[in-house]
Scaffold this motif. Sequence first.
Motif, PDB file in Angstrom:
ATOM      1  N   TYR A  91       0.844  -1.207   0.000  1.00  0.00           N
ATOM      2  CA  TYR A  91       0.000   0.000   0.000  1.00  0.00           C
ATOM      3  C   TYR A  91       0.875   1.251   0.000  1.00  0.00           C
ATOM      4  O   TYR A  91       0.646   2.194  -0.769  1.00  0.00           O
ATOM      5  N   LYS A  93       3.932   1.566  -0.917  1.00  0.00           N
ATOM      6  CA  LYS A  93       4.671   1.691  -2.179  1.00  0.00           C
ATOM      7  C   LYS A  93       3.797   2.400  -3.216  1.00  0.00           C
ATOM      8  O   LYS A  93       4.267   3.306  -3.921  1.00  0.00           O
ATOM      9  N   ASN A  94       2.544   2.000  -3.307  1.00  0.00           N
ATOM     10  CA  ASN A  94       1.614   2.668  -4.231  1.00  0.00           C
ATOM     11  C   ASN A  94       1.393   4.116  -3.829  1.00  0.00           C
ATOM     12  O   ASN A  94       1.296   5.013  -4.681  1.00  0.00           O
ATOM     13  N   GLU A  97       4.175   6.380  -4.955  1.00  0.00           N
ATOM     14  CA  GLU A  97       4.060   6.728  -6.371  1.00  0.00           C
ATOM     15  C   GLU A  97       3.014   7.820  -6.579  1.00  0.00           C
ATOM     16  O   GLU A  97       3.204   8.724  -7.405  1.00  0.00           O
ATOM     17  N   MET A  98       1.919   7.756  -5.816  1.00  0.00           N
ATOM     18  CA  MET A  98       0.897   8.797  -5.886  1.00  0.00           C
ATOM     19  C   MET A  98       1.443  10.137  -5.404  1.00  0.00           C
ATOM     20  O   MET A  98       1.206  11.185  -6.021  1.00  0.00           O
ATOM     21  N   ARG A 171      -3.825  12.050  -7.289  1.00  0.00           N
ATOM     22  CA  ARG A 171      -4.103  10.625  -7.091  1.00  0.00           C
ATOM     23  C   ARG A 171      -4.090  10.348  -5.596  1.00  0.00           C
ATOM     24  O   ARG A 171      -3.095  10.606  -4.916  1.00  0.00           O
TER      25      ARG A 171
END
Length: 287
Positions: A91, A93-94, A97-98, A171
């Motif tokens: 989570y 890691k995502n 990126e956001m 995002r």
Amino acid sequence: MKDLHIHTVYSDGELTISEIIEKIKKSKINFFSITDHNNFDGCKEIIENNLHKKDNLKFVTGIELSAAIDKGNCHILGYNIDFYNEDLIAYLKNLKEMDNHNIMLIIDYLINIFKLKFSEQDIENLFIKKGSINNVEVAKLLIKLGYCHEVGEAFQKYILPAKKATNLKKREFSAYNCIDIIKKAGGVPILAHNYQLKKNYIELKEYICDLKNHGLMGLECYHSGFSKEGIDNSLNLAKKYDLLITGGSDYHGKTIKPDIEMGTGKNNNLDIKELSIEKYLNKRLRY
């Protein structure tokens, strides 16, 4: 005193973990948490080096997750998290990126609309920071390049207009997502500083009720930004919906938020002696 809302250099604070620990030792704080934005690197440093146990400090792991909201800011605090949880690691890691995407939205706006100039190295340096990337780093860069003199000025003049203009392109995960991942990692999800949601009292009640139905377990009822009325209203809502009570200064350091001190808040508006979350955690502390 209790302070369960403290930030470090791993997000948008200015003190290292060792500096935070020294301040804790010199203060009257006997229960604390590190709640950096979107990462647990500071908590990991404390736990893996047994810094809390070396100085006999009562500590609970924490994190502050950003969530999508139609206006204002929505942050979900998570306490007593297992930061080795694989779902949480994926989570975050995502989320990183956001965050990188959202920072580039700000940078592009500053370049295209405000006509500010950045070198490739300037931008690259923003993304090599340990922990989470954030707008405070952008503010520091603007100061370094001479576009402004203080963090507050950078936000008012450049960053807040850029955030407002790019908000629809951001995002973000939902508050539901934040609650879900905290609980998957064995943690306690808490709604932070509810005044930042920009909701009236009726809207706030409905929102809290909705989040509780999805697993929210508590409210941050004490915070440097609350008025006495705000604290009282939050305590009443926590009681009404049977939610755990927590609180903290939201300390960042003298440069970032110069009017907020660890433990005592803004102009000594905090003196937190008792929190129901502490009683809840007494037999459940993970580390």
